[in-house]
Scaffold this motif. Structure first.
Motif, PDB file in Angstrom:
ATOM      1  N   ASP B  70       0.687  -1.325   0.132  1.00 13.56           N
ATOM      2  CA  ASP B  70      -0.089   0.006  -0.019  1.00 13.56           C
ATOM      3  C   ASP B  70       0.949   1.401   0.014  1.00 13.56           C
ATOM      4  O   ASP B  70       0.609   2.234  -0.845  1.00 13.56           O
ATOM      5  N   VAL B  71       2.015   1.207   0.843  1.00 11.80           N
ATOM      6  CA  VAL B  71       2.811   2.436   0.837  1.00 11.80           C
ATOM      7  C   VAL B  71       4.203   1.836   0.797  1.00 11.80           C
ATOM      8  O   VAL B  71       4.662   0.577   1.371  1.00 11.80           O
ATOM      9  N   ILE B  72       5.165   2.494   0.514  1.00 13.37           N
ATOM     10  CA  ILE B  72       6.588   2.110   0.561  1.00 13.37           C
ATOM     11  C   ILE B  72       7.227   3.277   1.406  1.00 13.37           C
ATOM     12  O   ILE B  72       6.994   4.577   1.230  1.00 13.37           O
ATOM     13  N   VAL B  73       7.951   2.967   2.589  1.00  2.40           N
ATOM     14  CA  VAL B  73       8.923   4.014   3.198  1.00  2.40           C
ATOM     15  C   VAL B  73      10.310   3.626   3.334  1.00  2.40           C
ATOM     16  O   VAL B  73      10.665   2.550   3.195  1.00  2.40           O
ATOM     17  N   SER B  74      10.888   4.734   3.253  1.00  3.28           N
ATOM     18  CA  SER B  74      12.386   4.581   3.217  1.00  3.28           C
ATOM     19  C   SER B  74      13.240   5.825   3.874  1.00  3.28           C
ATOM     20  O   SER B  74      12.725   6.884   4.013  1.00  3.28           O
ATOM     21  N   PRO B  75      14.134   5.317   4.730  1.00  4.45           N
ATOM     22  CA  PRO B  75      14.790   6.257   5.570  1.00  4.45           C
ATOM     23  C   PRO B  75      15.889   7.094   4.925  1.00  4.45           C
ATOM     24  O   PRO B  75      17.003   7.391   5.216  1.00  4.45           O
ATOM     25  N   SER B  76      15.581   7.342   3.336  1.00  7.73           N
ATOM     26  CA  SER B  76      16.526   8.224   2.631  1.00  7.73           C
ATOM     27  C   SER B  76      15.812   9.226   1.596  1.00  7.73           C
ATOM     28  O   SER B  76      14.897   8.757   0.940  1.00  7.73           O
ATOM     29  N   GLY B  77      16.011  10.418   2.107  1.00  6.79           N
ATOM     30  CA  GLY B  77      15.107  11.528   1.253  1.00  6.79           C
ATOM     31  C   GLY B  77      15.516  11.500  -0.251  1.00  6.79           C
ATOM     32  O   GLY B  77      14.473  11.559  -0.870  1.00  6.79           O
TER      33      GLY B  77
END
Lengths: 469, 247
Positions: B70-77
């Motif tokens: 549903d969503v993709i999250v990443s610790p990299s702007g």
């Protein structure tokens, strides 16, 4: 013009080696950026002005032929001779012809980037026509036989001690006196006799007004007014993109120009030239030199909105640390990096890569040119035209293949961990490793996130399932 | 809501702690998170170098790995910026559009989507200097930009303000680029490293013990510059502080 790509990285590295120059250059330009910010903060309508300026320029560029003809007609009616130059060479021939027709042989000239773009001095001087720059910074660059470093402050990469040495060589002043007032006085003393004896005056111009057939020159030193008014013959060179439709539009740009450039509310002199003085003659040369071709480029035509304030240079962290000479062009910094390749894509192929793509340039631009987006687009264009180094192209091809195959990729990075842990320092930091020249490498770690996740989430989940079963 | 966790290559290889903190933090916030094992990269290095065609297969792999979430999250702007704004080497199918639209940088996901403001487990008794990468600042817009004179806001600072004991240093040039710039860091290494040194010195002079950022790539570069030049300052990803790291 040589076609060899400008070695920006190498020239910038050389510029950085000298601590006093590096430090002064960064601080001086950052100070200009901060003064610009102060002006922005006291004007609540700043963003609205930028938007208006951008729209006016886009409108004008979209109707360029119509406004150019309107300008020509009105200027002629005012008694100004209007000339059209397809490129730099034609411009230079026109200037030469005007001088020959009058039997003139010396030009006193105020700062104009476009005559540098046309390489006018290089053309006229061997033909026995002398050209003397009267802007202080531009004169220093002329004496040192260098291109301008910056569109507003052409000699900003120099310290006063450098100028003292240059003046000593040409003006017989004391090389050890580097007081700015004394240096300015030396320039004044040297320039005044030339100003009085010069037979032709040349200026650039900031704006052409279509509705009045007039043009506007914004300066701080007053040298443009002397150059234009002392001789009876005044030639002004402007790019065809310098147009605004009406006198009323000018206010928007005048309010933005010097605030963006130097952080001063207005230039010391804002001179409107409308017709020749009594007994004098006035010529305007309108130069294309690739501009109409650029107008046809979907991704890059808006760079023609530029009003040459230099704000993008002042804010650019790369430009501040590279110096203008490292761009090898009349136009340096971010704006240079997007317009220079339109003049010569091979020679200036390195410039769109002389950026971290941080985007500060776009934010300060008073006419809202999307500079960093254009840098990004230029990179694509240049890569597709094979105007980037072969090695880089091959590395990217390999990287693209490797990163598309998870198994190969896993193998490759397990190698990186081992290498970082076991290789001797001199191997990791040898001259082939540009990362390690001025920086340490990241520290090796026990395991990747990938293997941690496998152990601590996937395997645990499996164990959990097994015990449940 | 099922979250796909994207851990970019350099975090995976050099900063696994940041990846672990991101995962644990999202779990603490009650989220269902999965890390697809076949992921590699988002394609940014090739695209940023102008070699967009060479990013095509990598982008396709990214979609195969992440389109089911549903969503993709990443610790990299910067990676999120690439996916959201530039990910166009492949055909723009519905799947691709879904992924591009639903990929979030960790701070904006917590701030804007989960709208969490409390981290009761977090305590960080140190003075920190905030480094907003240019991608988070000027592309993802997670903080106000000095060039525009807009009213101050900062999503990462809003989140960090809930952490016990934390205080903030005020560097002179808070949103000047640190000089990393992806491949720029090696193609123009001298200017890049000079910018990095200036950046860490600015934070150190302002009294920061740590530089904290939502972009590990900037910090990898800054750490290299600080260590080479003996600038005594440490680096930590915002995920680690929010997850409860004390140092």
């Amino acid at each position: 013009m040589s076609n060899k790509p400008v070695p920006h990285a190498k020239l910038a590295a050389e510029f950085l080696k000298d601590e006093p120059h590096r430090h002064f250059h960064d601080e001086r330009l950052w100070d200009m950026r901060q003064k610009r910010d102060e002006q922005m903060h006291i004007m609540p309508e700043w963003q609205e002005l930028r938007e208006q300026a951008s729209r006016l320029k886009e409108h004008t560029l979209a109707h360029l032929p119509q406004y150019l003809e309107q300008f020509e007609e009105n200027a002629r009616r005012n008694g100004i001779h209007v000339h059209w130059a397809r490129d730099g060479a034609e411009h230079n021939r026109i200037v030469e012809k005007i001088l020959r027709d009058h039997g003139h042989s010396s030009i006193i000239k105020s700062k104009s980037m476009i005559t540098d773009e046309c390489e006018m001095r290089e053309y006229l001087e061997p033909k026995g026509i002398s050209v003397t720059e009267t802007d202080l910074g531009e004169r220093i660059q002329q004496l040192d036989n260098q291109l301008p470093s910056h569109v507003v402050v052409p000699a900003v990469q120099k310290l006063t001690s450098d100028v003292a040495k240059t003046f000593a060589k040409y003006y017989n002043t004391d090389p050890n006196i580097d007081d700015p007032h004394a240096l300015a006085e030396a320039q004044r003393n040297a320039a005044r006799p030339v100003l009085l004896s010069g037979d032709t005056g040349m200026t650039g111009g900031n704006f052409l007004v279509a509705e009045t057939g007039s043009f506007v020159v914004c300066t701080n030193e007053g040298n443009a007014d002397l150059s234009a008014n002392l001789p009876n013959l005044h030639i002004a060179t402007l790019g065809i993109e310098r147009l605004v439709p009406r006198m009323a539009d000018l206010g928007v740009f005048i309010r933005l120009l010097s605030r963006s450039a130097l952080g001063s509310p207005i230039t010391q002199y804002t001179t409107h030239f409308r017709k020749p003085k009594k007994g004098g003659e006035m010529h305007v040369i309108l130069v294309d030199n690739g501009r109409s071709e650029r107008l046809g480029m979907d991704d890059f035509w808006t760079s023609l909105k530029c009003i040459r304030c230099g704000a993008c240079m002042n804010t650019c962290p790369v430009y501040r640390r590279s110096g203008g000479q490292s761009y090898g062009s009349v136009y340096s910094g971010p704006i240079g990096a997007i317009i220079d390749p339109t003049f010569n894509a091979k020679k200036f192929s390195t410039l769109p890569f002389a950026s971290t793509m941080n985007g500060s340039c776009t934010n300060v631009c008073p006419v809202k040119i999307d500079i960093h987006d254009q840098l990004y687009k230029w990179r694509r264009v240049l890569a597709e035209r094979h105007e980037i180094p072969f090695v880089k192209r091959e590395i990217m091809k390999m990287a693209g293949r490797l990163l598309a195959q998870p198994t190969m990729y896993r193998l490759a990075i397990s190698g990186t961990e081992v290498a970082l842990k076991t290789m001797p320092r001199f191997v990791l930091y040898n001259y082939l490793n540009p990362w390690g020249k001025h920086r340490e490498l990241p520290h090796p770690v026990k395991e990747t996130f990938h293997s941690w996740y496998k152990k601590n989430r996937l395997n645990k989940a499996k164990q959990h399932e097994e015990t449940q079963a | 809501m099922k979250i796909g966790l994207f851990i970019p290559c350099y975090i995976d290889a050099f900063y696994p702690k940041t990846g672990i903190a991101t995962l644990e933090l999202l779990e603490k916030l009650g989220q269902e998170v999965e890390y697809p094992m076949d992921q590699t990269c988002c394609g940014q290095p090739m695209a940023n170098s102008g070699c967009n065609r060479d990013a095509k297969e990598t982008e396709a792999l990214f979609i195969r790995n992440f389109s089911k979430y549903d969503v993709i999250v990443s610790p990299s702007g910067s990676c999120v910026h690439h996916i959201r704004d530039n990910f166009d080497a492949i055909e723009q199918t519905d799947e691709v559009r879904h992924v591009r639209k639903n990929t979030y940088e960790l701070v904006e996901f917590i701030h804007d989507v989960l709208k969490v403001r409390e981290f009761p487990w977090a305590e960080f008794p140190h003075k920190v200097g905030m480094h907003n990468s240019c991608a988070t600042l000027r592309a993802l817009r997670t903080a106000s930009m000095s060039e525009l004179g807009e009213p101050f806001f900062s999503k990462p600072k809003t989140l960090l303000s809930a952490v016990k004991g934390i205080s903030f240093a005020a560097p002179k040039r808070p949103d000047e680029c640190c000089g990393f710039g992806g491949t720029y860091s090696v193609t123009e290494e001298a200017v890049s490293a000079r910018m990095g040194l200036d950046k860490v010195t600015d934070h150190h002079d302002a009294g920061a013990e740590y530089i904290v950022s939502a972009d590990t790539s900037c910090m990898m570069h800054q750490q290299g510059c600080a260590e080479r030049n003996g600038v005594p300052i440490r680096f930590i990803h915002i995920a680690e502080i929010l997850n409860g790291a004390r140092s």
